[in-house]
Design a protein around this motif. Structure first.
Motif, mmCIF file in Angstrom:
data_model
loop_
_atom_site.group_PDB
_atom_site.id
_atom_site.type_symbol
_atom_site.label_atom_id
_atom_site.label_comp_id
_atom_site.label_asym_id
_atom_site.label_seq_id
_atom_site.Cartn_x
_atom_site.Cartn_y
_atom_site.Cartn_z
ATOM 1 N N TYR A 126 18.007 45.674 74.250
ATOM 2 C CA TYR A 126 16.603 45.449 75.015
ATOM 3 C C TYR A 126 16.138 44.179 74.499
ATOM 4 O O TYR A 126 16.837 43.540 73.475
ATOM 5 C CB TYR A 126 15.665 46.610 74.703
ATOM 6 N N THR A 127 15.115 43.625 75.047
ATOM 7 C CA THR A 127 14.477 42.569 74.832
ATOM 8 C C THR A 127 14.283 42.622 72.844
ATOM 9 O O THR A 127 14.244 41.820 72.433
ATOM 10 C CB THR A 127 12.982 42.354 75.335
ATOM 11 N N ALA A 128 13.663 43.689 72.276
ATOM 12 C CA ALA A 128 13.409 43.809 71.163
ATOM 13 C C ALA A 128 14.378 43.966 70.321
ATOM 14 O O ALA A 128 14.449 43.922 68.943
ATOM 15 C CB ALA A 128 12.608 45.001 71.049
ATOM 16 N N THR A 129 15.663 44.167 70.618
ATOM 17 C CA THR A 129 16.767 44.642 69.730
ATOM 18 C C THR A 129 17.340 43.410 68.950
ATOM 19 O O THR A 129 17.830 43.723 67.633
ATOM 20 C CB THR A 129 18.070 45.404 70.834
ATOM 21 N N ALA A 130 17.281 42.096 69.462
ATOM 22 C CA ALA A 130 18.063 41.298 68.497
ATOM 23 C C ALA A 130 17.080 41.062 67.248
ATOM 24 O O ALA A 130 17.503 40.850 66.128
ATOM 25 C CB ALA A 130 18.182 40.118 69.143
ATOM 26 N N ARG A 131 15.812 41.069 67.383
ATOM 27 C CA ARG A 131 14.972 40.816 66.204
ATOM 28 C C ARG A 131 14.965 42.026 65.421
ATOM 29 O O ARG A 131 14.662 41.951 64.147
ATOM 30 C CB ARG A 131 13.408 40.512 66.959
ATOM 31 N N THR A 132 14.897 43.214 66.093
ATOM 32 C CA THR A 132 15.179 44.506 65.281
ATOM 33 C C THR A 132 16.102 44.539 64.279
ATOM 34 O O THR A 132 16.177 44.790 63.246
ATOM 35 C CB THR A 132 15.058 45.590 66.238
ATOM 36 N N THR A 133 17.305 44.131 64.765
ATOM 37 C CA THR A 133 18.954 43.871 64.067
ATOM 38 C C THR A 133 18.575 42.908 62.912
ATOM 39 O O THR A 133 18.835 43.075 61.917
ATOM 40 C CB THR A 133 19.842 43.251 65.197
ATOM 41 N N GLU A 134 17.771 41.752 63.249
ATOM 42 C CA GLU A 134 17.383 40.714 62.125
ATOM 43 C C GLU A 134 16.837 41.674 60.935
ATOM 44 O O GLU A 134 16.981 41.349 59.959
ATOM 45 C CB GLU A 134 16.696 39.523 62.687
ATOM 46 N N LEU A 135 15.533 42.112 61.304
ATOM 47 C CA LEU A 135 14.878 42.801 60.227
ATOM 48 C C LEU A 135 15.545 43.844 59.526
ATOM 49 O O LEU A 135 15.268 43.870 58.287
ATOM 50 C CB LEU A 135 13.543 43.188 60.741
ATOM 51 N N VAL A 136 16.178 44.825 60.117
ATOM 52 C CA VAL A 136 17.150 45.981 59.567
ATOM 53 C C VAL A 136 18.233 45.309 58.739
ATOM 54 O O VAL A 136 18.398 45.809 57.646
ATOM 55 C CB VAL A 136 17.702 46.734 60.630
ATOM 56 N N CYS A 137 18.855 44.152 59.564
ATOM 57 C CA CYS A 137 20.020 43.682 58.447
ATOM 58 C C CYS A 137 19.468 43.006 57.280
ATOM 59 O O CYS A 137 19.993 43.002 56.245
ATOM 60 C CB CYS A 137 20.874 42.609 59.313
ATOM 61 N N ALA A 138 18.370 42.650 57.420
ATOM 62 C CA ALA A 138 17.680 41.812 56.196
ATOM 63 C C ALA A 138 17.524 43.031 55.203
ATOM 64 O O ALA A 138 17.553 42.773 53.981
ATOM 65 C CB ALA A 138 16.272 41.033 56.490
ATOM 66 N N TYR A 139 16.795 43.974 55.424
ATOM 67 C CA TYR A 139 16.339 45.366 54.521
ATOM 68 C C TYR A 139 17.806 45.833 54.037
ATOM 69 O O TYR A 139 17.841 45.852 52.694
ATOM 70 C CB TYR A 139 15.884 46.232 55.515
ATOM 71 N N LEU A 140 19.018 46.002 54.637
ATOM 72 C CA LEU A 140 19.979 46.342 54.221
ATOM 73 C C LEU A 140 20.755 45.533 53.243
ATOM 74 O O LEU A 140 21.216 45.852 52.188
ATOM 75 C CB LEU A 140 21.204 46.661 55.287
ATOM 76 N N SER A 141 20.687 44.151 53.375
ATOM 77 C CA SER A 141 21.118 43.214 52.806
ATOM 78 C C SER A 141 20.417 43.054 51.489
ATOM 79 O O SER A 141 20.927 43.168 50.032
ATOM 80 C CB SER A 141 21.252 41.760 53.236
ATOM 81 N N THR A 142 19.157 42.940 51.264
ATOM 82 C CA THR A 142 18.218 43.108 50.025
ATOM 83 C C THR A 142 18.701 44.283 49.119
ATOM 84 O O THR A 142 18.641 44.216 48.086
ATOM 85 C CB THR A 142 16.786 43.321 50.631
ATOM 86 N N TYR A 143 18.678 45.540 49.702
ATOM 87 C CA TYR A 143 18.872 46.576 48.931
ATOM 88 C C TYR A 143 20.629 46.828 48.781
ATOM 89 O O TYR A 143 20.723 48.047 48.265
ATOM 90 C CB TYR A 143 18.182 47.760 49.322
ATOM 91 N N SER A 144 21.260 45.985 49.153
ATOM 92 C CA SER A 144 22.803 46.155 48.937
ATOM 93 C C SER A 144 23.222 47.722 49.468
ATOM 94 O O SER A 144 24.307 48.280 48.955
ATOM 95 C CB SER A 144 23.228 46.219 47.544
ATOM 96 N N ILE A 145 22.804 48.236 50.581
ATOM 97 C CA ILE A 145 23.020 49.402 51.283
ATOM 98 C C ILE A 145 24.353 49.046 52.167
ATOM 99 O O ILE A 145 24.656 48.149 52.766
ATOM 100 C CB ILE A 145 22.103 49.846 52.254
ATOM 101 N N PRO A 146 25.540 49.768 51.688
ATOM 102 C CA PRO A 146 26.672 49.596 52.360
ATOM 103 C C PRO A 146 26.774 49.650 53.854
ATOM 104 O O PRO A 146 26.254 50.751 54.282
ATOM 105 C CB PRO A 146 27.651 50.611 51.761
ATOM 106 N N VAL A 147 27.072 48.582 54.490
ATOM 107 C CA VAL A 147 27.153 48.789 55.947
ATOM 108 C C VAL A 147 28.579 48.770 56.486
ATOM 109 O O VAL A 147 29.504 47.681 56.064
ATOM 110 C CB VAL A 147 26.427 47.431 56.596
ATOM 111 N N GLN A 148 29.173 49.886 57.138
ATOM 112 C CA GLN A 148 30.468 49.861 57.566
ATOM 113 C C GLN A 148 30.392 49.781 58.974
ATOM 114 O O GLN A 148 29.499 50.011 59.901
ATOM 115 C CB GLN A 148 30.847 51.357 57.164
ATOM 116 N N THR A 149 31.726 49.592 59.654
ATOM 117 C CA THR A 149 31.855 49.568 61.069
ATOM 118 C C THR A 149 32.425 50.718 61.450
ATOM 119 O O THR A 149 33.452 51.413 61.078
ATOM 120 C CB THR A 149 32.686 48.461 61.491
ATOM 121 N N ILE A 150 31.871 51.233 62.668
ATOM 122 C CA ILE A 150 32.655 52.209 63.100
ATOM 123 C C ILE A 150 33.980 52.009 63.853
ATOM 124 O O ILE A 150 34.166 51.142 64.671
ATOM 125 C CB ILE A 150 31.707 52.738 64.434
#
Length: 396
Positions: free
Chosen positions: A361-385
Protein backbone atom coordinates in the motif's frame (compact mmCIF):
# COMPACT_ATOMS: atom_id res chain seq x y z
CA UNK A 1 37.15 48.48 60.83
CA UNK A 2 37.71 48.01 57.14
CA UNK A 3 39.23 44.52 57.47
CA UNK A 4 36.34 42.99 59.53
CA UNK A 5 33.88 44.57 57.10
CA UNK A 6 35.73 43.09 54.13
CA UNK A 7 35.69 39.68 55.80
CA UNK A 8 31.96 39.99 56.41
CA UNK A 9 31.30 40.90 52.81
CA UNK A 10 33.40 37.94 51.63
CA UNK A 11 31.50 35.63 53.97
CA UNK A 12 28.17 36.85 52.65
CA UNK A 13 29.33 36.41 49.06
CA UNK A 14 30.49 32.86 49.78
CA UNK A 15 27.13 32.00 51.30
CA UNK A 16 25.29 33.46 48.31
CA UNK A 17 27.51 31.60 45.86
CA UNK A 18 27.03 28.35 47.75
CA UNK A 19 23.25 28.79 47.77
CA UNK A 20 23.33 29.67 44.11
CA UNK A 21 25.33 26.55 43.39
CA UNK A 22 22.88 24.39 45.30
CA UNK A 23 19.98 26.04 43.52
CA UNK A 24 21.58 25.46 40.14
CA UNK A 25 22.37 21.85 41.01
CA UNK A 26 18.77 21.27 42.05
CA UNK A 27 17.56 22.54 38.72
CA UNK A 28 20.20 20.64 36.75
CA UNK A 29 19.24 17.36 38.39
CA UNK A 30 15.74 17.73 36.97
CA UNK A 31 16.46 19.56 33.73
CA UNK A 32 15.17 16.61 31.71
CA UNK A 33 11.85 16.54 33.58
CA UNK A 34 8.87 18.77 32.81
CA UNK A 35 5.80 18.81 35.01
CA UNK A 36 2.36 19.45 33.52
CA UNK A 37 -0.38 21.36 35.32
CA UNK A 38 -3.96 22.16 34.34
CA UNK A 39 -5.41 25.16 36.15
CA UNK A 40 -4.47 24.65 39.83
CA UNK A 41 -3.58 20.93 39.74
CA UNK A 42 -0.69 18.82 38.52
CA UNK A 43 -1.18 15.91 36.15
CA UNK A 44 0.56 12.58 36.94
CA UNK A 45 4.26 12.67 36.09
CA UNK A 46 5.28 10.03 33.55
CA UNK A 47 8.05 9.80 30.98
CA UNK A 48 5.49 8.59 28.45
CA UNK A 49 3.22 11.65 28.81
CA UNK A 50 5.73 14.41 29.54
CA UNK A 51 5.75 17.49 27.26
CA UNK A 52 8.21 17.31 24.38
CA UNK A 53 9.44 19.59 21.61
CA UNK A 54 9.14 18.90 17.89
CA UNK A 55 10.35 21.39 15.30
CA UNK A 56 10.69 24.09 17.95
CA UNK A 57 7.07 23.71 19.12
CA UNK A 58 5.96 22.33 22.49
CA UNK A 59 3.69 19.26 22.43
CA UNK A 60 1.58 17.40 25.00
CA UNK A 61 -0.73 14.36 24.80
CA UNK A 62 -4.13 15.44 23.54
CA UNK A 63 -5.70 14.00 26.70
CA UNK A 64 -4.24 16.98 28.61
CA UNK A 65 -6.93 19.16 27.01
CA UNK A 66 -9.83 16.78 27.68
CA UNK A 67 -12.18 17.09 30.63
CA UNK A 68 -11.62 20.11 32.88
CA UNK A 69 -10.59 22.37 30.00
CA UNK A 70 -13.90 21.80 28.24
CA UNK A 71 -12.50 20.14 25.11
CA UNK A 72 -13.48 16.72 23.85
CA UNK A 73 -11.08 14.58 21.85
CA UNK A 74 -11.98 11.72 19.53
CA UNK A 75 -9.70 9.60 17.37
CA UNK A 76 -10.78 7.59 14.34
CA UNK A 77 -8.31 4.76 13.78
CA UNK A 78 -9.79 3.94 10.37
CA UNK A 79 -8.81 7.29 8.84
CA UNK A 80 -6.22 8.29 11.48
CA UNK A 81 -7.88 11.59 12.32
CA UNK A 82 -7.92 13.19 15.76
CA UNK A 83 -10.60 15.82 16.33
CA UNK A 84 -10.56 18.29 19.23
CA UNK A 85 -13.76 20.28 19.73
CA UNK A 86 -15.63 22.37 22.27
CA UNK A 87 -18.85 22.56 20.27
CA UNK A 88 -17.99 25.82 18.51
CA UNK A 89 -14.33 25.46 17.58
CA UNK A 90 -12.60 22.35 16.28
CA UNK A 91 -9.20 21.21 15.11
CA UNK A 92 -8.86 18.19 12.84
CA UNK A 93 -5.43 16.52 12.87
CA UNK A 94 -4.89 14.03 10.04
CA UNK A 95 -1.92 11.94 11.20
CA UNK A 96 -1.55 10.02 7.94
CA UNK A 97 -1.15 13.22 5.90
CA UNK A 98 0.37 15.50 8.53
CA UNK A 99 -2.32 18.15 8.03
CA UNK A 100 -4.33 20.31 10.45
CA UNK A 101 -7.58 22.17 9.71
CA UNK A 102 -10.05 24.08 11.86
CA UNK A 103 -13.83 24.24 11.48
CA UNK A 104 -13.47 26.91 8.78
CA UNK A 105 -10.95 24.83 6.80
CA UNK A 106 -8.05 27.10 7.74
CA UNK A 107 -4.82 25.08 7.68
CA UNK A 108 -1.92 25.14 10.16
CA UNK A 109 1.70 24.02 10.00
CA UNK A 110 2.07 22.16 13.33
CA UNK A 111 0.70 18.62 12.92
CA UNK A 112 0.05 15.98 15.55
CA UNK A 113 2.52 13.13 16.13
CA UNK A 114 2.48 9.61 17.54
CA UNK A 115 4.96 9.63 20.43
CA UNK A 116 5.21 6.92 23.12
CA UNK A 117 1.99 5.25 21.90
CA UNK A 118 0.13 8.54 22.42
CA UNK A 119 -1.01 11.29 20.06
CA UNK A 120 0.73 14.57 20.94
CA UNK A 121 -0.65 17.95 19.83
CA UNK A 122 0.96 21.42 19.68
CA UNK A 123 0.31 23.46 22.82
CA UNK A 124 0.44 26.91 21.25
CA UNK A 125 -1.99 26.07 18.45
CA UNK A 126 -4.55 24.30 20.64
CA UNK A 127 -4.44 26.95 23.36
CA UNK A 128 -4.78 29.74 20.79
CA UNK A 129 -7.78 28.17 19.07
CA UNK A 130 -9.65 27.33 22.27
CA UNK A 131 -8.92 30.56 24.20
CA UNK A 132 -6.66 28.92 26.75
CA UNK A 133 -3.47 30.31 28.25
CA UNK A 134 -0.22 28.50 28.84
CA UNK A 135 3.03 29.33 30.58
CA UNK A 136 6.39 27.69 31.19
CA UNK A 137 7.30 28.28 34.82
CA UNK A 138 10.80 27.79 36.26
CA UNK A 139 10.80 25.73 39.47
CA UNK A 140 12.58 22.68 40.90
CA UNK A 141 11.66 21.22 37.52
CA UNK A 142 10.12 23.24 34.66
CA UNK A 143 6.32 23.39 34.73
CA UNK A 144 4.05 23.69 31.72
CA UNK A 145 0.79 25.13 33.00
CA UNK A 146 -2.35 25.31 30.85
CA UNK A 147 -5.33 27.27 32.13
CA UNK A 148 -8.83 28.37 31.33
CA UNK A 149 -11.03 30.79 33.29
CA UNK A 150 -11.36 28.26 36.15
CA UNK A 151 -7.77 28.84 37.36
CA UNK A 152 -7.75 30.78 40.65
CA UNK A 153 -4.00 31.12 41.33
CA UNK A 154 -1.32 33.14 39.61
CA UNK A 155 1.74 31.24 38.41
CA UNK A 156 3.86 32.42 41.33
CA UNK A 157 1.16 31.57 43.89
CA UNK A 158 0.62 28.19 42.28
CA UNK A 159 4.32 27.31 42.52
CA UNK A 160 4.77 28.59 46.06
CA UNK A 161 1.73 26.63 47.27
CA UNK A 162 2.92 23.46 45.54
CA UNK A 163 6.48 23.13 46.85
CA UNK A 164 5.85 19.89 48.74
CA UNK A 165 3.79 18.43 45.90
CA UNK A 166 6.52 19.16 43.37
CA UNK A 167 9.20 17.61 45.54
CA UNK A 168 7.12 14.47 46.17
CA UNK A 169 6.44 14.05 42.46
CA UNK A 170 10.11 14.43 41.59
CA UNK A 171 11.19 12.03 44.33
CA UNK A 172 8.72 9.42 43.13
CA UNK A 173 9.77 9.87 39.50
CA UNK A 174 13.47 9.64 40.30
CA UNK A 175 12.89 6.52 42.37
CA UNK A 176 13.90 8.05 45.74
CA UNK A 177 10.64 7.02 47.35
CA UNK A 178 10.06 3.68 45.63
CA UNK A 179 13.58 2.57 44.84
CA UNK A 180 12.61 2.43 41.17
CA UNK A 181 13.65 4.61 38.31
CA UNK A 182 10.23 4.34 36.73
CA UNK A 183 7.21 6.53 37.48
CA UNK A 184 5.14 5.45 40.46
CA UNK A 185 2.38 3.01 39.59
CA UNK A 186 3.97 1.89 36.31
CA UNK A 187 4.57 -1.80 35.67
CA UNK A 188 7.92 -1.96 33.88
CA UNK A 189 7.08 -5.35 32.36
CA UNK A 190 4.08 -3.93 30.52
CA UNK A 191 5.70 -0.84 29.07
CA UNK A 192 5.75 -1.14 25.26
CA UNK A 193 8.78 -0.24 23.21
CA UNK A 194 7.48 2.17 20.58
CA UNK A 195 9.42 4.13 18.02
CA UNK A 196 9.43 7.88 17.64
CA UNK A 197 7.60 8.25 14.31
CA UNK A 198 9.34 11.55 13.58
CA UNK A 199 12.78 9.94 13.59
CA UNK A 200 12.10 6.24 13.09
CA UNK A 201 14.19 5.43 16.16
CA UNK A 202 13.07 3.51 19.26
CA UNK A 203 12.56 5.49 22.44
CA UNK A 204 13.50 2.81 24.98
CA UNK A 205 15.28 -0.53 25.23
CA UNK A 206 12.63 -3.24 24.73
CA UNK A 207 11.85 -5.58 27.61
CA UNK A 208 11.78 -8.58 25.23
CA UNK A 209 12.88 -9.32 21.69
CA UNK A 210 11.64 -11.98 19.25
CA UNK A 211 14.05 -14.79 18.41
CA UNK A 212 13.54 -14.11 14.70
CA UNK A 213 11.51 -11.81 12.47
CA UNK A 214 10.27 -12.58 8.95
CA UNK A 215 8.99 -9.84 6.65
CA UNK A 216 6.03 -11.01 4.53
CA UNK A 217 4.39 -8.80 1.89
CA UNK A 218 0.98 -9.96 0.69
CA UNK A 219 -0.86 -8.92 -2.46
CA UNK A 220 -0.27 -8.43 -6.16
CA UNK A 221 2.78 -6.31 -7.06
CA UNK A 222 1.71 -2.80 -8.01
CA UNK A 223 2.61 0.87 -8.01
CA UNK A 224 4.06 0.79 -4.48
CA UNK A 225 6.21 -2.32 -4.89
CA UNK A 226 9.37 -0.60 -6.16
CA UNK A 227 9.37 1.79 -3.20
CA UNK A 228 9.07 -1.19 -0.84
CA UNK A 229 11.98 -2.92 -2.58
CA UNK A 230 14.04 0.27 -2.29
CA UNK A 231 13.29 0.46 1.44
CA UNK A 232 14.37 -3.16 1.94
CA UNK A 233 17.53 -2.62 -0.09
CA UNK A 234 18.42 0.48 1.96
CA UNK A 235 18.01 -1.55 5.16
CA UNK A 236 19.95 -4.52 3.78
CA UNK A 237 17.04 -6.86 4.54
CA UNK A 238 15.10 -9.39 2.49
CA UNK A 239 11.40 -10.14 2.45
CA UNK A 240 8.98 -12.68 1.01
CA UNK A 241 6.32 -11.48 -1.44
CA UNK A 242 3.21 -13.67 -1.43
CA UNK A 243 1.28 -13.04 -4.65
CA UNK A 244 -2.23 -14.23 -5.53
CA UNK A 245 -2.57 -17.70 -7.06
CA UNK A 246 -6.22 -17.20 -7.93
CA UNK A 247 -5.78 -16.15 -11.55
CA UNK A 248 -5.02 -12.48 -10.80
CA UNK A 249 -2.94 -10.97 -13.58
CA UNK A 250 0.54 -10.37 -12.22
CA UNK A 251 3.00 -7.70 -13.37
CA UNK A 252 5.85 -9.81 -14.73
CA UNK A 253 8.36 -6.94 -14.69
CA UNK A 254 7.76 -6.48 -10.96
CA UNK A 255 8.04 -10.23 -10.38
CA UNK A 256 11.44 -10.11 -12.05
CA UNK A 257 12.46 -7.18 -9.85
CA UNK A 258 11.42 -9.01 -6.68
CA UNK A 259 13.42 -12.12 -7.58
CA UNK A 260 16.32 -10.21 -9.11
CA UNK A 261 16.78 -8.10 -5.97
CA UNK A 262 17.13 -11.17 -3.78
CA UNK A 263 13.65 -11.58 -2.34
CA UNK A 264 11.42 -14.66 -2.18
CA UNK A 265 8.13 -15.19 -3.98
CA UNK A 266 5.29 -17.27 -2.56
CA UNK A 267 1.56 -17.60 -3.25
CA UNK A 268 -1.64 -16.72 -1.39
CA UNK A 269 -4.92 -18.63 -1.48
CA UNK A 270 -8.13 -18.59 0.52
CA UNK A 271 -8.93 -21.71 2.51
CA UNK A 272 -12.16 -21.98 0.53
CA UNK A 273 -10.31 -22.28 -2.79
CA UNK A 274 -10.91 -25.49 -4.72
CA UNK A 275 -8.27 -27.51 -6.60
CA UNK A 276 -5.43 -25.76 -4.77
CA UNK A 277 -2.56 -27.77 -6.31
CA UNK A 278 -3.87 -26.97 -9.80
CA UNK A 279 -4.16 -23.24 -9.06
CA UNK A 280 -0.63 -23.25 -7.69
CA UNK A 281 0.66 -25.11 -10.75
CA UNK A 282 -0.79 -22.43 -13.07
CA UNK A 283 0.63 -19.66 -10.86
CA UNK A 284 4.04 -21.33 -10.95
CA UNK A 285 3.89 -21.44 -14.76
CA UNK A 286 3.50 -17.65 -14.74
CA UNK A 287 6.30 -17.23 -12.23
CA UNK A 288 8.63 -19.51 -14.18
CA UNK A 289 7.88 -17.74 -17.46
CA UNK A 290 8.70 -14.36 -15.87
CA UNK A 291 11.65 -15.25 -13.65
CA UNK A 292 12.85 -18.75 -14.43
CA UNK A 293 12.01 -19.84 -10.86
CA UNK A 294 9.18 -21.67 -9.13
CA UNK A 295 7.95 -21.49 -5.55
CA UNK A 296 6.58 -23.98 -3.05
CA UNK A 297 5.70 -21.41 -0.37
CA UNK A 298 2.02 -20.81 0.39
CA UNK A 299 0.26 -18.39 2.74
CA UNK A 300 -3.43 -19.10 3.33
CA UNK A 301 -4.99 -15.62 3.48
CA UNK A 302 -7.46 -16.47 6.23
CA UNK A 303 -5.03 -18.73 8.12
CA UNK A 304 -3.87 -22.30 7.59
CA UNK A 305 -5.90 -23.40 10.61
CA UNK A 306 -9.00 -23.01 8.40
CA UNK A 307 -7.82 -25.71 6.02
CA UNK A 308 -9.34 -29.13 6.36
CA UNK A 309 -7.06 -32.05 7.15
CA UNK A 310 -7.52 -33.21 3.56
CA UNK A 311 -6.50 -29.83 2.14
CA UNK A 312 -3.47 -29.67 4.40
CA UNK A 313 -2.30 -33.12 3.38
CA UNK A 314 -2.94 -32.41 -0.29
CA UNK A 315 -0.69 -29.35 -0.20
CA UNK A 316 2.00 -31.09 1.83
CA UNK A 317 1.97 -34.08 -0.52
CA UNK A 318 2.41 -31.66 -3.43
CA UNK A 319 5.57 -30.31 -1.81
CA UNK A 320 4.27 -26.98 -0.48
CA UNK A 321 5.25 -25.31 2.79
CA UNK A 322 2.55 -23.38 4.68
CA UNK A 323 3.42 -20.07 6.32
CA UNK A 324 1.12 -17.84 8.37
CA UNK A 325 1.52 -14.21 9.40
CA UNK A 326 1.55 -13.84 13.17
CA UNK A 327 1.49 -10.01 13.31
CA UNK A 328 -0.57 -7.74 11.05
CA UNK A 329 0.96 -4.27 10.65
CA UNK A 330 -2.43 -2.86 9.58
CA UNK A 331 -0.71 -0.79 6.92
CA UNK A 332 -3.89 -1.19 4.87
CA UNK A 333 -5.75 1.16 7.23
CA UNK A 334 -3.02 2.96 9.24
CA UNK A 335 -0.43 5.48 8.16
CA UNK A 336 3.27 4.61 8.40
CA UNK A 337 3.79 5.89 11.96
CA UNK A 338 0.78 4.07 13.43
CA UNK A 339 1.48 0.87 11.48
CA UNK A 340 5.12 0.82 12.61
CA UNK A 341 3.94 1.59 16.15
CA UNK A 342 1.66 -1.47 16.02
CA UNK A 343 4.57 -3.66 14.98
CA UNK A 344 7.22 -2.41 17.38
CA UNK A 345 4.91 -2.50 20.38
CA UNK A 346 4.06 -6.14 19.66
CA UNK A 347 7.71 -7.07 19.06
CA UNK A 348 8.67 -5.70 22.46
CA UNK A 349 6.32 -8.15 24.16
CA UNK A 350 7.45 -11.53 22.82
CA UNK A 351 10.45 -13.81 22.45
CA UNK A 352 8.78 -16.06 19.86
CA UNK A 353 9.51 -15.85 16.12
CA UNK A 354 7.26 -13.32 14.40
CA UNK A 355 6.05 -13.19 10.79
CA UNK A 356 5.10 -9.56 10.09
CA UNK A 357 2.37 -9.16 7.49
CA UNK A 358 2.46 -6.05 5.33
CA UNK A 359 0.69 -5.28 2.09
CA UNK A 360 1.79 -3.20 -0.86
CA UNK A 361 0.00 0.00 0.00
CA UNK A 362 0.93 3.68 -0.01
CA UNK A 363 2.01 3.47 3.64
CA UNK A 364 4.01 0.25 3.29
CA UNK A 365 7.38 1.55 2.10
CA UNK A 366 7.70 4.08 4.93
CA UNK A 367 6.37 1.51 7.42
CA UNK A 368 9.12 -0.83 6.20
CA UNK A 369 11.77 1.86 6.77
CA UNK A 370 10.62 2.48 10.34
CA UNK A 371 10.30 -1.20 11.24
CA UNK A 372 13.69 -2.04 9.71
CA UNK A 373 15.30 0.83 11.65
CA UNK A 374 13.90 -0.65 14.85
CA UNK A 375 15.06 -4.18 13.99
CA UNK A 376 18.54 -2.94 13.13
CA UNK A 377 18.92 -0.77 16.21
CA UNK A 378 18.13 -3.64 18.58
CA UNK A 379 19.93 -6.34 16.55
CA UNK A 380 16.78 -8.44 16.19
CA UNK A 381 17.51 -11.32 13.78
CA UNK A 382 15.74 -10.88 10.45
CA UNK A 383 15.46 -14.06 8.40
CA UNK A 384 14.07 -14.65 4.93
CA UNK A 385 11.20 -17.04 4.36
CA UNK A 386 12.55 -19.86 2.19
CA UNK A 387 11.61 -23.45 1.43
CA UNK A 388 14.44 -24.79 3.59
CA UNK A 389 13.32 -22.99 6.77
CA UNK A 390 10.87 -24.55 9.18
CA UNK A 391 7.58 -22.76 8.52
CA UNK A 392 5.71 -20.68 11.09
CA UNK A 393 2.02 -21.55 10.91
CA UNK A 394 -1.11 -22.22 12.92
CA UNK A 395 -1.38 -25.93 12.15
CA UNK A 396 -1.37 -27.98 15.35
Amino acid sequence: MKRPLSRLICLILCILLTCGSLFTTSFAANDDITLTAVNDSFLPLSSSTMPVRRGGAQYVPYSVFSGTLGISGSYSSSDQVLTLSNGETSLRFDLSRGTVYDQNMNSYTTPAYWINSTIYVPVKLVCGKFNLTYSNIPAAAPILRICNSSASLSDSSFVSSSTNTIRSMLDAYNGQSSGSSRPSGTDSESIPTPIDPTTGQPTDTPVMKPSAVYLAYVGAPGKNTEAILDALDAAGMRGAFFVPADGTTLDEDLLRQIVGRGHTVGFTLLSSALTMPEKLRVANDTLFYATGTVSHLVCISDGSEHLSATQQQELLDSGYRLWDASLDSRDHSYGPAAAAQTVTTALSQTTAPVVIRMGQYTATARTTELVCAYLSTYSIPVQTITFTRSPVNNIT
